[in-house]
Motif scaffolding. Structure first.
Motif, mmCIF file in Angstrom:
data_model
loop_
_atom_site.group_PDB
_atom_site.id
_atom_site.type_symbol
_atom_site.label_atom_id
_atom_site.label_comp_id
_atom_site.label_asym_id
_atom_site.label_seq_id
_atom_site.Cartn_x
_atom_site.Cartn_y
_atom_site.Cartn_z
ATOM 1 N N ILE A 1 -3.336 5.179 -1.276
ATOM 2 C CA ILE A 1 -4.194 5.968 -0.394
ATOM 3 C C ILE A 1 -3.685 7.404 -0.314
ATOM 4 O O ILE A 1 -2.496 7.646 -0.082
ATOM 5 C CB ILE A 1 -4.230 5.381 1.036
ATOM 6 N N MET A 2 -4.589 8.353 -0.503
ATOM 7 C CA MET A 2 -4.283 9.768 -0.339
ATOM 8 C C MET A 2 -4.825 10.220 1.016
ATOM 9 O O MET A 2 -6.034 10.146 1.267
ATOM 10 C CB MET A 2 -4.962 10.553 -1.465
ATOM 11 N N VAL A 3 -3.939 10.659 1.907
ATOM 12 C CA VAL A 3 -4.336 11.087 3.240
ATOM 13 C C VAL A 3 -4.123 12.595 3.378
ATOM 14 O O VAL A 3 -3.007 13.091 3.175
ATOM 15 C CB VAL A 3 -3.543 10.362 4.343
ATOM 16 N N TYR A 4 -5.175 13.309 3.736
ATOM 17 C CA TYR A 4 -5.098 14.742 3.983
ATOM 18 C C TYR A 4 -5.043 14.953 5.497
ATOM 19 O O TYR A 4 -5.980 14.611 6.206
ATOM 20 C CB TYR A 4 -6.305 15.453 3.379
ATOM 21 N N ALA B 1 0.854 -1.192 0.000
ATOM 22 C CA ALA B 1 0.000 0.000 0.000
ATOM 23 C C ALA B 1 0.888 1.238 0.000
ATOM 24 O O ALA B 1 1.816 1.356 0.811
ATOM 25 C CB ALA B 1 -0.920 0.013 1.218
ATOM 26 N N TYR B 2 0.606 2.153 -0.926
ATOM 27 C CA TYR B 2 1.343 3.406 -1.051
ATOM 28 C C TYR B 2 0.505 4.526 -0.427
ATOM 29 O O TYR B 2 -0.632 4.764 -0.848
ATOM 30 C CB TYR B 2 1.616 3.714 -2.521
ATOM 31 N N VAL B 3 1.057 5.209 0.572
ATOM 32 C CA VAL B 3 0.324 6.233 1.304
ATOM 33 C C VAL B 3 0.980 7.595 1.071
ATOM 34 O O VAL B 3 2.116 7.827 1.492
ATOM 35 C CB VAL B 3 0.269 5.931 2.813
ATOM 36 N N GLU B 4 0.269 8.488 0.400
ATOM 37 C CA GLU B 4 0.731 9.853 0.166
ATOM 38 C C GLU B 4 0.033 10.775 1.159
ATOM 39 O O GLU B 4 -1.173 10.643 1.394
ATOM 40 C CB GLU B 4 0.412 10.286 -1.259
ATOM 41 N N VAL B 5 0.786 11.697 1.765
ATOM 42 C CA VAL B 5 0.265 12.582 2.800
ATOM 43 C C VAL B 5 0.364 14.034 2.347
ATOM 44 O O VAL B 5 1.411 14.465 1.852
ATOM 45 C CB VAL B 5 1.040 12.409 4.124
#
Length: 240
Positions: free
Chosen positions: A174-177, A130-134
């Motif tokens: 997943i894009m996390v704001y 899983a790739y998580v961008e913040v």
């Protein structure tokens, strides 16, 4: 995450050249410090605003003080873009981000895409990768509503495209704001300020990228992930 050493209260005089700010300490001393946020910081640079600073004396640092929090609209807002990745990891550990805490291995700043680094990479023999961008969020122009971005971000649009590529390759993305203010209960894309980013978000959602938003609780003593808030966008793939 507690601030250690404790933050120093001050009055913001100006922020300029993206990397610098002037402030007046409670003692009356005037200082220049570094600003750990190269963005526009729209709505957060009003002269006379109460602010809080970190202080680190080191022979390798040009400025002893760095801007950490600014008071705006009656609330404290975190402006340090070096904090969100760690705060998202805390949110994962607290179980705020669905199944992301179930992955066996976690690493930071791994190369992927085209000359990019993913903020958080999760790996698991059974669950896969899983790739998580913040992204850091602090812009608010309507009560209760956080918005992203506050200015054009071609880099942000590129990251969304690369997340979509990871989904196409069979992985999870997943894009996390991460919202560094606690006076909002929902988030929306700032489509009028960056239509290209909004279009990239829509395309990423259509490709299977997931998205979520985390609100932080902020005091002069600590900042911590508090809860997930609604993202007001159609076609959204909510985090599972």
């Amino acid at each position: 995450m507690r601030f250690d050493p404790p933050l120093i209260p001050a009055t913001l005089l100006r922020r300029y050249k993206r990397f610098l700010f002037d402030a007046e300490l409670e003692s009356g001393e005037l200082i220049t410090g570094s600003c750990p946020n190269t963005g526009s910081m729209r709505g957060l640079t009003t002269p006379g605003s109460k602010c809080y600073l970190t202080s680190h004396v080191s022979a390798t640092r040009k400025y002893a003080h760095a801007l950490e929090l600014v008071e705006a609209d009656g609330t404290l807002v975190g402006i340090n873009t070096g904090r969100p990745n760690r705060l998202v990891e805390e949110a994962i550990d607290q179980g705020l981000l669905g199944s992301l805490g179930a992955y066996a291995k976690r690493s930071r700043e791994q190369k992927y895409g085209v000359n990019s680094r993913i903020d958080i990479l999760l790996e698991d023999r059974e669950r896969g990768t899983a790739y998580v961008e913040v992204k850091n969020v602090h812009f608010c122009r309507s009560p209760g509503l956080a918005e992203f971005p506050d200015s054009v971000t071609a880099r942000g649009a590129k990251h969304l495209e690369e997340l979509g590529d990871m989904v196409a390759a069979g992985h999870r993305a997943i894009m996390v704001y991460l919202i560094q203010r606690d006076d909002v209960d929902r988030l929306s894309l700032c489509r009028d300020r960056d239509p290209a980013y909004a279009a990239a978000f829509d395309r990423a959602m259509s490709r299977g990228v997931e998205a979520c938003a985390i609100r932080c609780k902020i005091t002069p003593e600590q900042i911590s992930p508090e809860l997930t808030v609604t993202i007001e966008e159609s076609g959204l793939n909510s985090l599972v």
